[in-house]
Design an enzyme around this catalytic site. Structure first.
Site, mmCIF file in Angstrom:
data_model
loop_
_atom_site.group_PDB
_atom_site.id
_atom_site.type_symbol
_atom_site.label_atom_id
_atom_site.label_comp_id
_atom_site.label_asym_id
_atom_site.label_seq_id
_atom_site.Cartn_x
_atom_site.Cartn_y
_atom_site.Cartn_z
ATOM 1 N N HIS A 293 -43.170 -13.126 49.617
ATOM 2 C CA HIS A 293 -42.401 -12.187 50.448
ATOM 3 C C HIS A 293 -41.543 -12.925 51.461
ATOM 4 O O HIS A 293 -41.930 -13.931 52.026
ATOM 5 C CB HIS A 293 -43.260 -11.082 51.063
ATOM 6 C CG HIS A 293 -44.226 -11.493 52.143
ATOM 7 N ND1 HIS A 293 -43.835 -11.685 53.450
ATOM 8 C CD2 HIS A 293 -45.551 -11.718 52.113
ATOM 9 C CE1 HIS A 293 -44.901 -12.002 54.175
ATOM 10 N NE2 HIS A 293 -45.954 -12.045 53.398
ATOM 11 N N GLU A 339 -42.775 -6.893 53.662
ATOM 12 C CA GLU A 339 -44.183 -6.849 53.263
ATOM 13 C C GLU A 339 -45.075 -6.605 54.463
ATOM 14 O O GLU A 339 -46.014 -5.819 54.413
ATOM 15 C CB GLU A 339 -44.583 -8.174 52.580
ATOM 16 C CG GLU A 339 -45.991 -8.177 51.989
ATOM 17 C CD GLU A 339 -47.093 -8.535 52.982
ATOM 18 O OE1 GLU A 339 -48.268 -8.301 52.666
ATOM 19 O OE2 GLU A 339 -46.791 -9.040 54.083
#
Ligand code: ZN
Ligand code: ZN
Length: 480
Positions: A293, A339
């Site tokens: 991420h 995220e």
């Protein structure tokens, strides 16, 4: 952007690559494969992938570039937008095709002033940080007596009144473990502490940071409100500050604290996932997805969380290209956005690709730092189990074994795995991960070049073998 692949590597890629990949970053380090000359590889391709990875600095260089040239990159921020531009450039530089951004919108949050001080009995300042998503105190702060709960369970078991106007302090130690098993239990106070305290009338909450260090850095992280109770501010104290408060409280003193947290909600903000591919030669529509991420918390530069995961997944694709291998299926690299604030990139991906999830063979995300991989965890069923065991066997030269625990493939994989996409995880040694996690101390100097190269080898072999296997282990989705 500084070029993190050498001109030599680039010329090989542009020239269509040699049979065995170039190893432009060779140095004098002793790698596991070099140490054991009699090591057995399951195939020549696996040997090439492991040796290319271990002799290179692919992920190390990518992570250095991201954390240095973009730095902290909070979801929805202008910095996260720069990270997407960085990723597009990096994906192209590695040689991925179909490089694109899939945008989505998030509800933004920005940090403000954050201070805490003991007013009585022993006046002094403490180190604190607001948890992501927290509402603010008044600009002038809240001053109140502390109600102390040694653990989150003590708060949950307390009567549903009696805390009116108080600042609740929830302590509780987190246990160290290689697989981070202590995180879930310790994280309950971060996730639900504010609403549990608010149900009982509290005005604000401070928690002992969810972490395993004894440094004076507080750990941030996302919290959640129960919409049925009033929203109250919540912050995390550094471990030594939590210790200090406990010493005073356990001596029988009552403590009056002044807390000022002024984060604000920033409305709708842009985020996005960055995607690139090595297009499959025989079954291009079938996808093997590897990921990290792109966003980080704002306090550090997001090196272990999750610059390393971006470096490992993109570095693995780079190694496959550098080795001159063309996968049978498409290997897709995804740099997920947002995220940290609720797996929003993972949910956006599963939604956008919902009609094509049946074509996803396997998905795996690296999001647990840069420590060495020691175990394979399966999140597949049926004949996929054999493939996962084959991959574990191929990773034996790296010191990796087949584990028994299951995995949903990593945080951003959870939504697509829940929709049926087979997943697996290469479990890293995260014994020290929560010393740094979500603190200002999550910086590039913590990355070990050998360890992160071992991760690249793991991801390159996993993605390659999943792309080559004749086995079709696409769960129930293939019938849709
Ligand atoms: Zn992460
Ligand atoms: Zn995180």
């Amino acid at each position: 952007m500084r070029h993190f692949i050498s001109a030599l590597t680039l010329s090989f890629i542009l020239a269509g690559c040699a049979e065995t990949g170039p190893q432009p970053h060779q140095d004098t380090r002793t790698t596991p494969s070099q140490a054991a000359a009699d090591v057995e590889y399951v195939s020549p391709e696996v040997k090439t992938l492991i040796e290319t990875s271990l002799s290179g600095t692919h992920a190390y260089d990518i992570t250095q570039s991201l954390t240095t040239e973009v730095g902290p990159r909070l979801a929805g921020s202008e910095a996260e937008a720069r990270a997407r531009d960085w990723a597009v450039e990096a994906f192209k530089q590695v040689g991925l095709e179909n490089v694109r951004i899939e945008p989505f919108t998030i509800s933004g949050w920005k940090r403000g002033v954050e201070t805490a001080e003991i007013i009585t009995p022993y006046p002094q300042a403490m180190y604190i940080t607001a948890l992501g998503g927290s509402v603010a105190t008044p600009d002038t702060g809240i001053e109140a007596d502390i109600a102390y709960f040694p653990t989150f369970d003590d708060l949950v078991e307390a009567p549903l009144d009696g805390l009116e106007g108080k600042i609740v302090f929830i302590s509780g130690l987190m246990k160290k473990a290689p697989d981070g098993a202590g995180y879930g239990p310790a994280n309950r106070k971060r996730q639900s502490g504010a609403s549990e305290a608010a149900k009982r009338g509290a005005a604000a909450v401070v928690i002992r940071s969810v972490g395993t260090d004894s440094r004076r850095f507080p750990h941030t992280g996302q919290m959640r409100y129960d919409e049925t109770v009033p929203k109250i501010p919540i912050g995390a104290l550094s471990a030594p500050d939590a210790d200090q408060l406990e010493r005073i409280l356990e001596a029988g003193e009552s403590v009056r604290l002044k807390l000022t947290l002024t984060p604000r909600f920033a409305g709708d903000l842009p985020s996005g996932n960055v995607i690139g591919e090595i297009i499959g030669s025989e079954a291009p529509e079938e996808i093997v997805l590897i990921a990290g991420h792109l966003d980080s918390w704002d306090l550090g530069t997001g090196a272990i969380d999750d610059g390393a995961g971006i470096g490992i997944s993109l570095g693995a694709a780079q190694v496959i290209l550098e080795a001159g291998l063309r996968p049978r299926r498409t290997i897709r690299v995804v740099a997920f956005g947002a995220e940290e604030v609720g797996l929003l990139g993972g949910f956006a991906y599963a939604e956008k690709h919902k009609d094509n999830l049946h074509n996803h063979m396997l998905a795996s995300e690296s999001d647990f730092g840069a420590g060495p991989i020691y175990e394979v965890k399966s999140g597949v069923a049926g004949e996929g189990e054999d493939v996962v065991r084959d991959i574990a066997r191929a990773l034996a030269p790296l010191g990796v074994t087949m584990g028994t625990a299951r995995s949903a493939g990593g945080p951003d994989i959870i939504p697509m795995h829940a929709a049926g996409v087979p997943a697996m995880r290469l479990q890293q040694d995260g014994t020290d991960y929560f010393d740094l996690h979500h603190t200002p101390d999550d910086t590039f100097d913590k990355i070990d070049a050998d360890d992160i190269a071992q991760n690249v080898a793991g991801f390159a072999v996993m993605a390659w073998m999943a792309s080559e296997t004749e086995s079709d282990f696409r769960a129930d989705l293939k019938t849709q």
